[in-house]
Design an enzyme around this catalytic site. Structure first.
Site, mmCIF file in Angstrom:
data_model
loop_
_atom_site.group_PDB
_atom_site.id
_atom_site.type_symbol
_atom_site.label_atom_id
_atom_site.label_comp_id
_atom_site.label_asym_id
_atom_site.label_seq_id
_atom_site.Cartn_x
_atom_site.Cartn_y
_atom_site.Cartn_z
ATOM 1 N N SER A 25 45.032 40.583 40.572
ATOM 2 C CA SER A 25 43.651 41.060 40.507
ATOM 3 C C SER A 25 43.589 42.538 40.852
ATOM 4 C CB SER A 25 42.777 40.273 41.486
ATOM 5 O OG SER A 25 41.518 40.905 41.592
ATOM 6 N N HIS A 72 44.035 40.002 36.144
ATOM 7 C CA HIS A 72 42.692 39.522 36.502
ATOM 8 C C HIS A 72 41.750 40.704 36.696
ATOM 9 C CE1 HIS A 72 40.096 36.281 38.008
ATOM 10 N NE2 HIS A 72 39.700 37.113 38.954
ATOM 11 N N ASP A 107 37.918 41.651 37.679
ATOM 12 C CA ASP A 107 36.708 41.153 38.341
ATOM 13 C C ASP A 107 35.510 42.051 38.048
ATOM 14 O OD1 ASP A 107 37.539 38.874 39.928
ATOM 15 O OD2 ASP A 107 38.718 40.276 41.129
ATOM 16 N N MET A 132 31.653 42.703 38.742
ATOM 17 C CA MET A 132 30.590 42.341 39.696
ATOM 18 C C MET A 132 29.343 43.157 39.408
ATOM 19 S SD MET A 132 32.751 42.369 43.204
ATOM 20 C CE MET A 132 34.301 41.501 43.371
ATOM 21 N N HIS A 162 36.931 37.875 34.814
ATOM 22 C CA HIS A 162 36.114 37.004 35.672
ATOM 23 C C HIS A 162 34.752 37.671 35.846
ATOM 24 C CE1 HIS A 162 35.672 35.295 40.062
ATOM 25 N NE2 HIS A 162 34.793 34.779 39.244
ATOM 26 N N MET A 173 31.460 37.983 37.409
ATOM 27 C CA MET A 173 30.602 37.589 38.540
ATOM 28 C C MET A 173 29.261 38.272 38.328
ATOM 29 S SD MET A 173 33.391 37.802 41.566
ATOM 30 C CE MET A 173 34.518 38.754 40.601
ATOM 31 N N MET A 229 36.982 28.836 42.895
ATOM 32 C CA MET A 229 36.990 29.955 43.851
ATOM 33 C C MET A 229 37.433 29.405 45.210
ATOM 34 S SD MET A 229 36.224 32.696 42.252
ATOM 35 C CE MET A 229 36.273 33.732 43.715
ATOM 36 N N GLY A 246 33.016 38.002 45.424
ATOM 37 C CA GLY A 246 32.363 39.276 45.696
ATOM 38 C C GLY A 246 33.174 40.261 46.497
ATOM 39 N N GLY A 306 37.412 41.235 47.894
ATOM 40 C CA GLY A 306 38.826 40.908 48.021
ATOM 41 C C GLY A 306 39.214 40.788 49.489
ATOM 42 N N GLY A 307 40.436 40.325 49.738
ATOM 43 C CA GLY A 307 40.979 40.319 51.087
ATOM 44 C C GLY A 307 40.385 39.309 52.052
ATOM 45 N N ASP A 322 41.347 31.559 42.960
ATOM 46 C CA ASP A 322 41.066 32.978 43.173
ATOM 47 C C ASP A 322 40.489 33.197 44.571
ATOM 48 O OD1 ASP A 322 40.328 35.628 42.949
ATOM 49 O OD2 ASP A 322 38.858 35.313 41.367
ATOM 50 N N GLY A 353 45.134 39.368 44.646
ATOM 51 C CA GLY A 353 44.809 40.782 44.716
ATOM 52 C C GLY A 353 45.631 41.482 45.768
ATOM 53 N N SER A 354 45.222 41.317 47.043
ATOM 54 C CA SER A 354 45.895 42.033 48.136
ATOM 55 C C SER A 354 47.386 41.739 48.206
ATOM 56 C CB SER A 354 45.265 41.668 49.483
ATOM 57 O OG SER A 354 43.939 41.312 49.337
#
Ligand code: DX5
Ligand code: ZN
Length: 216
Positions: free
Chosen positions: A7, A32, A34, A36, A65, A67, A136, A141, A143-144, A174, A196-197
């Site tokens: 991501s 990925h 994202d 938003m 994705h 959102m 999910m 909304g 990451g981390g 995710d 992601g992270s």
């Protein structure tokens, strides 16, 4: 088949192309993306211009994705920018069926995402129409975040439903997937892994290889 979908929300945007190439070189299959809107989720991320640029610079499957509230407003544009998979949130669609139609009409893969607290029953009637269900594992909304443990039961339950109904639907997960939690989501039945992270913090190539090793 198991696939890793790094991501880019966690990437260093000043070196985006370079980091995406590193993940691709290391064997990631998807990327990925994202989107938003500051409405369905509190944050705003990135959109069409970034997606088109990535399309020109990578052969990875672009896994978008959305959102965003009422994503039908943007499916055409997202498809035109080169998405391969478009996932909409069941919670964000007044007419989920129409959203799936719009994706499938363009011969793209269609995904439907559920927030952690949304019941799997939201997928009952549309499951045979979609290619991927995105469970999910954190609230969307940001990451981390830490994986919410009850989502593992949800993945397990969905896997049983898919098998019982003789379907081949992919299960994507995710949020909060790292070197520790990865084996738990795989055990539960997920096969498309967003991270992601864990991919972008540190050496991208090394992290990608390490995650892919666990997925073998
Ligand atoms: C969260 C996003 C995720 C996020 C995952 O709303 O949908 O894709 O980037 O990030 P990590 O892997 O850091 O939890
Ligand atoms: Zn995502």
């Amino acid at each position: 088949m198991n696939c890793l979908s790094p991501s880019i929300l966690a990437a260093d945007f000043t070196r985006l192309g370079e980091q995406v190439s590193a993940a691709e070189q290391a064997g990631a299959q998807y990327l990925h993306f994202d989107v938003m809107d500051g409405c369905f989720v509190p944050n705003i991320s990135f959109g069409m211009p970034v997606l088109s640029s990535l399309r020109e610079s990578t052969n990875l499957m672009l896994d978008v994705h959305l959102m965003i509230q009422e994503p039908v407003r943007y499916i055409k544009e997202i498809a035109d920018c080169g998405a391969d998979i478009i996932t909409v949130h069941a919670e964000a669609c007044t007419d989920l069926n129409h959203a799936i139609d719009m994706i499938k009409e363009r011969e793209l893969l269609a995904g439907v995402a559920l927030c952690p607290a949304t019941s799997l029953t939201a997928l009952d009637y549309i499951l045979p129409r979609i290619d991927m269900a995105l469970i999910m594992t954190v609230n969307p909304g940001l990451g981390g975040q830490k994986l919410i443990p009850y989502t593992l039961d949800k993945i397990r339950d969905l896997k049983k439903i898919i098998d019982r109904r003789g379907l081949k639907t992919d299960i994507e997960v995710d949020g909060g997937i790292n070197f520790k939690t990865l084996e738990h989501v795989l055990d539960a039945g997920a096969n498309i892994i967003v991270s992601g992270s864990a991919v972008f913090d540190g050496d991208v190539e090394e992290n990608t290889k390490r995650l892919l090793d666990i997925m073998k």
